[in-house]
Enzyme design. Structure first.
Site, mmCIF file in Angstrom:
data_model
loop_
_atom_site.group_PDB
_atom_site.id
_atom_site.type_symbol
_atom_site.label_atom_id
_atom_site.label_comp_id
_atom_site.label_asym_id
_atom_site.label_seq_id
_atom_site.Cartn_x
_atom_site.Cartn_y
_atom_site.Cartn_z
ATOM 1 N N GLY A 436 -3.078 4.147 -12.028
ATOM 2 C CA GLY A 436 -2.953 2.777 -12.532
ATOM 3 C C GLY A 436 -3.344 1.688 -11.565
ATOM 4 N N SER A 437 -2.743 1.658 -10.383
ATOM 5 C CA SER A 437 -2.992 0.549 -9.472
ATOM 6 C C SER A 437 -4.088 0.892 -8.472
ATOM 7 C CB SER A 437 -1.706 0.181 -8.722
ATOM 8 O OG SER A 437 -1.224 1.287 -7.997
ATOM 9 N N ARG A 519 8.412 0.794 3.234
ATOM 10 C CA ARG A 519 8.240 0.328 1.858
ATOM 11 C C ARG A 519 9.558 -0.240 1.353
ATOM 12 N NH1 ARG A 519 5.788 -1.860 -2.555
ATOM 13 N NH2 ARG A 519 6.228 -0.738 -4.474
ATOM 14 N N HIS A 698 0.211 8.612 -0.401
ATOM 15 C CA HIS A 698 1.080 7.958 0.575
ATOM 16 C C HIS A 698 0.631 8.190 2.005
ATOM 17 C CE1 HIS A 698 3.590 8.014 -3.042
ATOM 18 N NE2 HIS A 698 4.120 6.919 -2.538
#
Length: 762
Positions: A436-437, A519, A698
């Site tokens: 998605g991103s 994060r 990640h």
């Protein structure tokens, strides 16, 4: 005399100074010596705050440079062989390599800390020979005492919990591993005792899960060994997140104190004390203040609870404490200047929880009369929010009540929908897509900041977002992805974005909490009834689709994830909140479909983290979680393809529930766990469309074509090739442009190899 304590304090700082220091160090902008000094000052500030507030037993060694489980592994020299660790103190380069990966070595697996949104680094025991590299609790204790005069309470993750959360050993090796670890714990505890430490908190949250008779025997052996080795050291055996099942066994362990959660494990823990009593020679750590929620505690109700406990526990044997570490809540409400007074007055972050603990302790020690004004003020704040219009929307309550009694279903089963969708989309074997991103560059973040500050108007910002979409639609076509996404450049966060567009949500300025590493997330606050107020994603998705002939997925966050990644109201059941969210999202799904978007992804990465820790409660949760997803997605046409995404969880025990969600395609993380999730599908047949993430987003490293080809081939041994998709294992928001493009090119090249090999299947 009754005392106060907390189980741990947020690491990040009121201004996220911890996060900023880490990222500056990683970027080479801070020398290691300066980095160490900055983190020390942050750590000491947290201790000062607790001392100033009047906390009696202040935790030390709860601070971390990344993650407390990784800290424990490093303390024992448990470093995977691929990082070429040669012994001695673990250097930061190796420590962060394990957490984040390096150019030559993949990062260790990361997964959820019990049923929270915090992620820990999973220790790898394969080939390890544990030794003490540094007595970290002792170092932390000395620092607090020397710098601030604080007689700290060192915090250590207990051996049974540490082992149960590790990987790389068989069940038959459990006792052998405990025999290696226990002497190391003994040495640490002996050195603490020799230093004059009074109390040590040993965290064993694994005790709130189901324990076997063998595990209970192991626990007894461990703590009997500790008691013999350090007979004068006060050990607080700490549990949290739920009630303990084997209460009678646990309170008989040879420790000085037992810490219980009287928030999330309230009913069972209280009942156990009432029916079975509590040892007169032990201290009860009463976790009465919620370490995971942000709502102001009813001091009146908490005092009633503590008074009930004092019928069974002497006041001098009582410690009033948080139910868990305050790691899971923001630092202070002091800087929340934009919330309504009605809402702000009903909140309590970490600092405010310190005040609550001290207030309750004072009331128990000296009587309610001295705190009556504070009790009444608390009552007024809670009542004002409860009586607000936002919590009493009869239209939403009635609509959702009617919806929740139905059984939501698609009009036809998957097998028939799949045929119709293939006829419409004509996708190749092993369709490629992303989650998605795409990377949110400094330029993207700056543009959003300019818009939020009012320096850009809506038209300027919308034009900028369209430019970003244009760039990435073109890049995706050049990379040769089959199903595209618009990139989500307008979104700060996959939950916050939707909450800003729904009624019933509020947004904080500084409500940051740590998710993993540096994060940090700022969860929305669901404080009222949730309602759809207008289209949320249609404009950007429709524009992206207009720029390409390839299908573009609409991207939504699912109801359970929005709920689990928010701070939610505590006056109604979570199931009701989930259905309110699902009803609102259904209206957005229908709006996307009406706008011509025929693939819609409703992400549910957080379904499993909301799974109750008690087995007997899990089926009920999964039933209404699945129902909420289906409420949101069941009204679309057969040819509209519903996707979903899940990540960083063990799914082997909920495959049936995932299938019951009836999504046409699900993508699941596998790369960080080195393909272990595939084993779940070796044991369970899965008949819907599925994409197992073939590389870890990640980590900054670019995975090779060969790595991804191997992952694809292993998956194809157990999954239907005609239903198999290829994708990364999560969104690419945090990655850089060059590494993203290079990784996706390699992913497509690996796909082409697989297509050539399996072309006969078409």
């Amino acid at each position: 005399m009754v005392r106060s304590s907390v189980l741990g304090y947020p690491r990040i700082g009121a201004d996220r100074e911890w996060k900023k220091a880490l990222e500056a160090f990683w970027a080479g902008k801070l020398e290691e010596s300066e980095f160490e000094l900055q983190l020390q000052e942050i750590r000491l500030n947290h201790l000062r705050k607790q001392k100033e507030k009047g906390i009696d037993l202040i935790p030390v060694n709860d601070f971390s440079y990344y993650d407390h489980i990784l800290d424990t592994a490093a303390m024992f020299g448990i470093i995977p062989e691929r990082f070429a660790f040669e012994g001695g103190a673990v250097p930061l380069s190796v420590y962060y390599g394990v957490a984040r990966g390096t150019k030559d070595a993949t990062a260790s697996e990361m997964t959820k800390w019990f049923n929270t949104n915090y992620h820990y680094i999973v220790p790898e025991l394969t080939g390890a020979s544990p030794v003490i590299t540094e007595n970290k609790p002792l170092t932390a204790y000395r620092e607090a005492k020397e710098k601030l005069g604080i007689e700290g309470k060192p915090v250590i993750v207990g051996p049974l919990t540490f082992l149960k959360l590790s990987k790389g050993y068989s069940k038959s090796e459990t006792d052998a591993w405990l025999s290696r670890l226990t002497p190391l714990y003994v040495q640490i505890l002996q050195e603490l005792a020799e230093e004059g430490v009074q109390w040590v908190q040993i965290d064993e949250p694994i005790l709130v899960t189901k324990l076997s008779d063998e595990d209970m025997e192991r626990l007894q052996n461990i703590y009997a060994t500790f008691a013999a080795a350090v007979p004068n050291l006060n050990i607080m055996l700490q549990t949290y997140f739920e009630s303990v099942d084997r209460y009678a066994d646990i309170i008989s362990l040879p420790v000085k104190g037992i810490g219980l959660d009287f928030v999330h494990g309230l009913g069972a823990n209280v009942q156990n004390i009432k029916s079975l009593g509590f040892p007169a020679d032990k201290v009860l750590g009463a976790g009465v203040i919620d370490g995971r929620g942000i709502w102001k505690a009813s001091i009146r109700e908490k005092l009633e609870l503590v008074e009930e406990l004092t019928k069974h526990v002497a006041t001098e044997n009582l410690v009033i404490q948080s139910s868990s570490s305050l790691l899971h809540v923001p630092v202070t409400t002091e800087r929340e200047t934009k919330l309504t007074s009605e809402l702000k007055n009903a909140l309590a972050y970490a600092e405010e929880k310190l005040d609550e603990l001290v207030l309750i302790t004072k009331a128990i020690a000296s009587g309610k009369a001295g705190v009556l004004e504070e009790i009444e003020q608390c009552d007024r704040a809670i009542q004002a929010l409860q009586q607000s219009d936002e919590r009493n929307r009869s239209d939403i309550q009635q609509s959702v009540a009617a919806l929740s009694v139905q059984q939501p279903e698609r009009s036809r089963p998957f097998a028939q929908r799949h045929v119709a969708q293939q006829a419409k989309w004509q996708l190749p074997l092993f369709p490629t897509t992303t989650i998605g991103s795409f990377p949110q560059s400094a330029e993207v973040r700056k543009a959003r900041q300019l818009w939020r500050k009012g320096e850009w108007n809506n038209e300027q910002y919308a034009a900028f977002i369209r430019e970003q979409i244009d760039v990435w639609i073109k890049l995706q076509e050049e990379i040769e992805l089959d199903v595209l996404v618009h990139g989500e450049f307008e979104r700060t966060d996959m939950v916050e974005f939707f909450g800003e567009k729904l009624a019933g949500f509020a947004f904080t300025q500084n409500g940051w909490v740590q998710s993993y590493g540096s994060r940090c997330v700022k969860p929305p606050v669901i404080f009222g009834d949730v309602a759809f107020t207008g289209e949320m994603t249609v404009e950007e998705t429709k524009y992206a689709q207009s720029r390409t002939s390839r299908p573009v997925k609409g991207m939504l966050t699912g109801p359970i994830t929005i709920m689990n990644w928010s701070f939610v109201r505590d006056d109604i059941p979570r199931e009701h909140i989930a259905y309110q969210l699902a009803y609102a999202l259904r209206q957005e799904v229908e709006a996307l479909e009406s706008a011509g978007i025929g693939m819609i992804q409703v992400d549910e990465p957080a379904v499993r983290e909301g799974l109750p820790l008690k087995e007997e409660e899990q089926a009920g949760y999964l039933a209404w979680a699945v129902k909420a997803f289906r409420i949101a997605t069941c009204t679309v046409q057969d040819t509209t393809q519903i996707h979903t995404h899940m990540c960083y969880c063990e799914f082997h025990d909920m495959i049936d529930s995932i299938e019951a969600m009836d999504a046409d395609v699900i993508s699941i993380e596998t790369s960080r766990s080195h393909g272990e999730l595939i084993h779940s599908f070796e044991l369970n047949t899965y008949k819907l469309g599925i994409g197992l993430g073939v590389y870890d987003i990640h980590s900054p490293r670019v995975p090779s074509v060969e790595e991804m080809t191997a992952m694809i081939e292993r998956a194809l041994r157990v999954l239907d090739p005609k239903l198999f998709w290829i994708n990364p294992d999560c969104g690419l928001k945090t990655r850089g442009l060059e590494e993203t493009v290079a990784s996706l090119r390699n992913m497509v090249d690996a796909t082409k190899i697989a297509r050539d090999k399996h072309a006969a299947l078409v």
